[in-house]
Design a protein around this motif. Structure first.
Motif, mmCIF file in Angstrom:
data_model
loop_
_atom_site.group_PDB
_atom_site.id
_atom_site.type_symbol
_atom_site.label_atom_id
_atom_site.label_comp_id
_atom_site.label_asym_id
_atom_site.label_seq_id
_atom_site.Cartn_x
_atom_site.Cartn_y
_atom_site.Cartn_z
ATOM 1 N N HIS A 180 10.408 4.854 2.511
ATOM 2 C CA HIS A 180 9.737 3.553 2.498
ATOM 3 C C HIS A 180 10.053 2.754 1.243
ATOM 4 N N MET A 181 10.493 3.410 0.189
ATOM 5 C CA MET A 181 10.944 2.665 -0.973
ATOM 6 C C MET A 181 12.282 1.979 -0.675
ATOM 7 N N ARG A 229 0.830 -1.206 0.000
ATOM 8 C CA ARG A 229 0.000 0.000 0.000
ATOM 9 C C ARG A 229 0.866 1.258 0.000
ATOM 10 N N LEU A 230 1.939 1.256 0.765
ATOM 11 C CA LEU A 230 2.827 2.421 0.779
ATOM 12 C C LEU A 230 3.442 2.647 -0.597
ATOM 13 N N ARG A 231 3.883 1.580 -1.217
ATOM 14 C CA ARG A 231 4.474 1.718 -2.557
ATOM 15 C C ARG A 231 3.445 2.256 -3.549
ATOM 16 N N GLU A 232 2.229 1.728 -3.484
ATOM 17 C CA GLU A 232 1.198 2.134 -4.451
ATOM 18 C C GLU A 232 0.728 3.567 -4.250
ATOM 19 N N GLU A 233 0.739 4.049 -3.001
ATOM 20 C CA GLU A 233 0.204 5.379 -2.741
ATOM 21 C C GLU A 233 1.274 6.457 -2.599
ATOM 22 N N LEU A 234 2.484 6.077 -2.197
ATOM 23 C CA LEU A 234 3.528 7.085 -2.027
ATOM 24 C C LEU A 234 4.233 7.420 -3.331
ATOM 25 N N VAL A 235 4.426 6.437 -4.190
ATOM 26 C CA VAL A 235 5.123 6.706 -5.451
ATOM 27 C C VAL A 235 4.392 7.764 -6.280
ATOM 28 N N PRO A 236 3.062 7.690 -6.459
ATOM 29 C CA PRO A 236 2.378 8.772 -7.187
ATOM 30 C C PRO A 236 2.499 10.124 -6.494
#
Length: 498
Positions: free
Chosen positions: A355-356, A176-183
């Motif tokens: 977080h990445m 979820r962090l990857r999906e929401e933080l990258v954008p």
């Protein structure tokens, strides 16, 4: 039936002896990383492996097993006693399956690996460290096989650091962090807003930085009678409620890195110092594993130390040490919260791209343990993932796959707790702000209310509750990433005028 108090007391004495032995190992490990002369490794590795074997034997001997069996059958134990038995049973059941010689070999290998890692990092030569890394991976595979031959070995290792939030939960949070933080990071990088990123440019004497870090600890309320600040190659905290020591590292070109690391380690130390004194030696006086531990450090680092209120308070102290710095509190706030384009180093990362780094490490070490990735491939895969997730490619292994100390300690499964703890920090911060006017208190340098809130809701419970139980007790809701994502979205949309 009445509680067999004599048996319970004898059991607690065994547990306390084990804790004291582990504490002695901790002091030796601290010394190895902070003060031990470079040539001391051969003796230190034998000392630590001997203590590790002794601790393993205390935890797994017949007397401990008999005590656990008898006390689990005693339905008159009160709740805190049941918690002690539960925690020791969990440790015992895992440890009893692991041969003592494997424990000793792992301890010796990790002690030897530390010096090799430090040399490899200094020489920028992954090949120096690769044989040790291969040895440690195999030792941890063997360990996981002994603990539970039917389970995912990485899940077994992860449970050493977070036993009550399973690996599926960790993967869901990281996804979820990857999906929401990258954008969000992409939107920030497209923004025309320019933050005051040059507010702390230049060269900063490391002795003055250390003095500033000591002042930051003073400001936050660090108990110097039970702690100290030292320098190490990788910032860490070690100790207990009577002796919680912090370390940091200094870079002449990055004073904010050392300062935020110091505030971060203060959070760890404050948690240790807040554990109940009268339960030292038992799980009731021990921390509730790494997700909760990391929540304390990230709360102080991010929800205190990266706020504009903090910089309004602390900037005059900082400029006392560096009078050439011409910055406003807003400038300092922006500099401390910039989202970096060239984000290579995890411990210097901003709140979002951090977080990445965790996702990258998690994926690599999971594949290493599974045998899906060869050690020789680590630098290439690391650099490829760094480029994919963070848009930057390390030029050296020292700033790439050799930057973290964790693999030299064989701490496979540790990294996910960094993100899990950051998520919990935001959830706790949300609960704190329902009870306290935290922004006003930070601005005024009044940190006692926050320290007392954390003591009341987290620290004083030790390991009495499981992680989900403690989270619900402290915040009134189940563990969730919602608060973290709401917090960073609101904060960074304002910063970058999105």
């Amino acid at each position: 039936m009445a509680t067999d108090q004599t048996r319970y007391d004898a059991f607690v004495e065994r547990v306390e002896r084990l804790t004291y032995l582990q504490g002695a190992s901790g002091v030796l490990s601290w010394d190895q990383q902070v003060m031990m002369p470079e040539g001391g490794t051969p003796a230190r590795s034998r000392q630590l492996s001997t203590l590790s074997t002794m601790g393993h034997e205390l935890l797994t001997n017949d007397e401990m097993a008999a005590d656990l069996d008898a006390l689990e059958a005693d339905d008159s134990l009160v709740d805190p006693q049941q918690a002690v038995v539960r925690e020791v049973r969990r440790q015992h059941d895992r440890a009893v399956r692991v041969p003592s010689d494997l424990v000793e070999r792992t301890s010796r290998a990790t002690s030897e690996a530390l010096g090799v890692w430090e040399e490899a990092k200094a020489e920028d030569d992954f090949d120096l460290f690769a044989p040790k890394l291969e040895e440690l991976i195999q030792l941890k595979r063997d360990y996981a096989e002994h603990v539970d031959p039917d389970a995912d070995p990485y899940a077994v290792l992860f449970a050493d650091y977070e036993p009550y939030l399973d690996l599926d939960t960790a993967e869901r949070v990281l996804t979820r962090l990857r999906e929401e933080l990258v954008p969000l990071v992409d939107r920030i990088r497209e923004s025309d807003v320019e933050l005051a990123v040059d507010a702390f440019s230049g060269q900063f004497d490391t002795e003055r930085q250390q003095a500033a870090s000591r002042d930051a600890l003073d400001t936050l309320g660090y108990d110097w009678d039970r702690g100290r600040l030292d320098v190490s190659s990788h910032p860490f905290t070690s100790g207990n409620q009577f002796d919680a020591r912090v370390t940091t590292r200094f870079d002449e070109s990055d004073p904010l890195g050392a300062l935020t690391a110091t505030v971060h380690e203060f959070g760890h130390a404050q948690y240790m110092l807040g554990l109940p004194d009268d339960h030292y030696g038992t799980p009731l006086g021990d921390d509730r594993d790494l997700t909760v531990h990391e929540s304390q450090s990230r709360l102080w680092e991010n929800h205190v130390g990266r706020t504009e209120e903090w910089w309004g308070l602390f900037l005059p102290t900082f400029t006392d040490h560096f009078p050439d710095v011409e910055a406003t509190p807003r400038d300092a706030y922006e500099a401390a919260n910039q989202v970096y384009e060239d984000n290579l180093i995890r411990v210097e990362a901003d709140e979002l791209t951090y977080h990445m780094h965790i996702v990258l490490r998690f994926e690599i070490e999971r594949d290493l343990i599974a045998g899906d990735l060869d050690v020789s491939e680590v630098p290439q895969v690391w650099n490829d993932k760094m480029e994919e997730y963070l848009g930057v490619r390390p030029e050296t292994d020292a700033e790439g796959c050799l930057q973290d100390i964790h693999w030299s300690h064989a701490n496979f499964g540790y990294f996910p707790t960094y993100s899990l703890g950051s998520v919990l920090a935001a959830q706790l911060d949300s609960a704190v702000r329902e009870d306290l006017d935290l922004s006003t208190q930070i601005r005024a340098g009044e940190f006692e209310p926050l320290r007392e809130w954390l003591y009341e809701h987290v620290h004083r419970h030790g390991a009495r509750y499981t992680t989900p139980e403690l989270v619900e007790q402290a915040t009134g809701e189940e563990y969730t990433a919602d608060h973290f994502l709401d917090y960073v979205t609101e904060k960074y949309e304002r910063l970058y005028d999105l």
